[in-house]
Design a protein around this motif. Structure first.
Motif, PDB file in Angstrom:
ATOM      1  N   HIS A  26      -1.249 -73.798  55.131  1.00 10.73           N
ATOM      2  CA  HIS A  26      -1.339 -73.902  53.677  1.00 10.73           C
ATOM      3  C   HIS A  26      -2.678 -73.438  53.117  1.00 10.73           C
ATOM      4  CE1 HIS A  26       2.486 -75.871  53.837  1.00 10.73           C
ATOM      5  NE2 HIS A  26       2.015 -76.763  54.683  1.00 10.73           N
ATOM      6  N   SER A  27      -3.631 -73.167  53.996  1.00 12.42           N
ATOM      7  CA  SER A  27      -4.941 -72.707  53.538  1.00 12.42           C
ATOM      8  C   SER A  27      -5.653 -72.016  54.693  1.00 12.42           C
ATOM      9  CB  SER A  27      -5.774 -73.879  53.019  1.00 12.42           C
ATOM     10  OG  SER A  27      -5.969 -74.837  54.036  1.00 12.42           O
ATOM     11  N   GLU A  43      -5.954 -79.367  56.062  1.00 12.24           N
ATOM     12  CA  GLU A  43      -4.764 -79.005  55.287  1.00 12.24           C
ATOM     13  C   GLU A  43      -3.889 -78.021  56.050  1.00 12.24           C
ATOM     14  OE1 GLU A  43      -6.582 -77.473  51.730  1.00 12.24           O
ATOM     15  OE2 GLU A  43      -6.494 -79.415  50.766  1.00 12.24           O
ATOM     16  N   TYR A 106      -5.558 -64.028  51.309  1.00 13.88           N
ATOM     17  CA  TYR A 106      -5.670 -64.586  49.958  1.00 13.88           C
ATOM     18  C   TYR A 106      -4.780 -63.822  48.975  1.00 13.88           C
ATOM     19  CZ  TYR A 106      -7.690 -66.411  45.662  1.00 13.88           C
ATOM     20  OH  TYR A 106      -7.862 -67.006  44.435  1.00 13.88           O
ATOM     21  N   SER A 107      -4.811 -62.507  49.042  1.00 15.58           N
ATOM     22  CA  SER A 107      -4.022 -61.703  48.104  1.00 15.58           C
ATOM     23  C   SER A 107      -2.522 -61.816  48.356  1.00 15.58           C
ATOM     24  CB  SER A 107      -4.464 -60.236  48.135  1.00 15.58           C
ATOM     25  OG  SER A 107      -4.167 -59.646  49.367  1.00 15.58           O
ATOM     26  N   GLY A 109      -1.176 -64.827  49.000  1.00 13.10           N
ATOM     27  CA  GLY A 109      -0.785 -66.178  48.617  1.00 13.10           C
ATOM     28  C   GLY A 109      -1.354 -67.341  49.395  1.00 13.10           C
ATOM     29  N   LEU A 110      -2.190 -67.086  50.409  1.00 17.33           N
ATOM     30  CA  LEU A 110      -2.771 -68.195  51.172  1.00 17.33           C
ATOM     31  C   LEU A 110      -4.034 -68.670  50.456  1.00 17.33           C
ATOM     32  CD1 LEU A 110      -2.223 -69.875  53.685  1.00 17.33           C
ATOM     33  CD2 LEU A 110      -3.661 -68.299  54.951  1.00 17.33           C
ATOM     34  N   SER A 111      -4.098 -69.938  50.123  1.00 21.02           N
ATOM     35  CA  SER A 111      -5.232 -70.462  49.350  1.00 21.02           C
ATOM     36  C   SER A 111      -6.466 -70.660  50.211  1.00 21.02           C
ATOM     37  CB  SER A 111      -4.862 -71.789  48.693  1.00 21.02           C
ATOM     38  OG  SER A 111      -4.958 -72.857  49.614  1.00 21.02           O
ATOM     39  N   GLY A 112      -7.569 -70.874  49.538  1.00 20.60           N
ATOM     40  CA  GLY A 112      -8.821 -71.153  50.217  1.00 20.60           C
ATOM     41  C   GLY A 112      -8.977 -72.607  50.605  1.00 20.60           C
ATOM     42  N   GLY A 113      -8.105 -73.472  50.120  1.00 22.24           N
ATOM     43  CA  GLY A 113      -8.178 -74.882  50.476  1.00 22.24           C
ATOM     44  C   GLY A 113      -9.291 -75.598  49.732  1.00 22.24           C
ATOM     45  N   SER A 114      -9.630 -76.770  50.185  1.00 19.02           N
ATOM     46  CA  SER A 114     -10.630 -77.616  49.560  1.00 19.02           C
ATOM     47  C   SER A 114     -11.818 -77.810  50.480  1.00 19.02           C
ATOM     48  CB  SER A 114     -10.026 -79.001  49.244  1.00 19.02           C
ATOM     49  OG  SER A 114      -8.881 -78.864  48.462  1.00 19.02           O
TER      50      SER A 114
END
Length: 118
Positions: A26-27, A43, A106-107, A109-114
């Motif tokens: 998810h990230s 995550e 990232y481009s 759709g994979l997020s950078g997370g927290s």
């Protein structure tokens, strides 16, 4: 994002854990300093790094990461791959540089997370 999508996007070679590539992440976290990875929130993530030592696997395991991608054509030693395999972590290698690999994920759709503050 499924791990198999990461393999395709990065034109990566799977080194271990091929039976787990249907798993989701998810990230992502791109880093060569394992102390900075410890500031990353757990995550179901993928770690992108050019550092090829057992500490990478131990850090990924501690952070419950599902996948490690070695960038810049780096190939980890067999003992690092074996350690990851024992931990159930998918390991792959890509010729992409860290910046490009992170950008591709990232481009798509994979997020950078927290990040943990403090």
């Amino acid at each position: 994002m499924k791990i198999k999508e990461i393999v395709e996007l990065l034109n990566a070679k799977i080194l271990c854990g091929e039976d787990k590539i249907e798993g989701e992440v998810h990230s992502a976290c791109g880093c060569d300093m394992m102390s900075d990875v410890l500031a990353f929130v757990k995550e179901q993530a993928v770690l992108l790094t050019g550092l090829c030592n057992p500490q990478v696997v131990r850090t990924a395991e501690m952070m419950d990461m599902r996948c490690i991608v070695f960038v810049r054509g780096k190939m980890p030693p067999a003992e690092v791959v074996a350690l990851a395999d024992e931990a159930g972590i998918v390991v792959m290698a890509t010729d992409e540089r860290m910046y490009v690999a992170c950008g591709l994920l990232y481009s798509n759709g994979l997020s950078g997370g927290s990040v943990v503050n403090g």
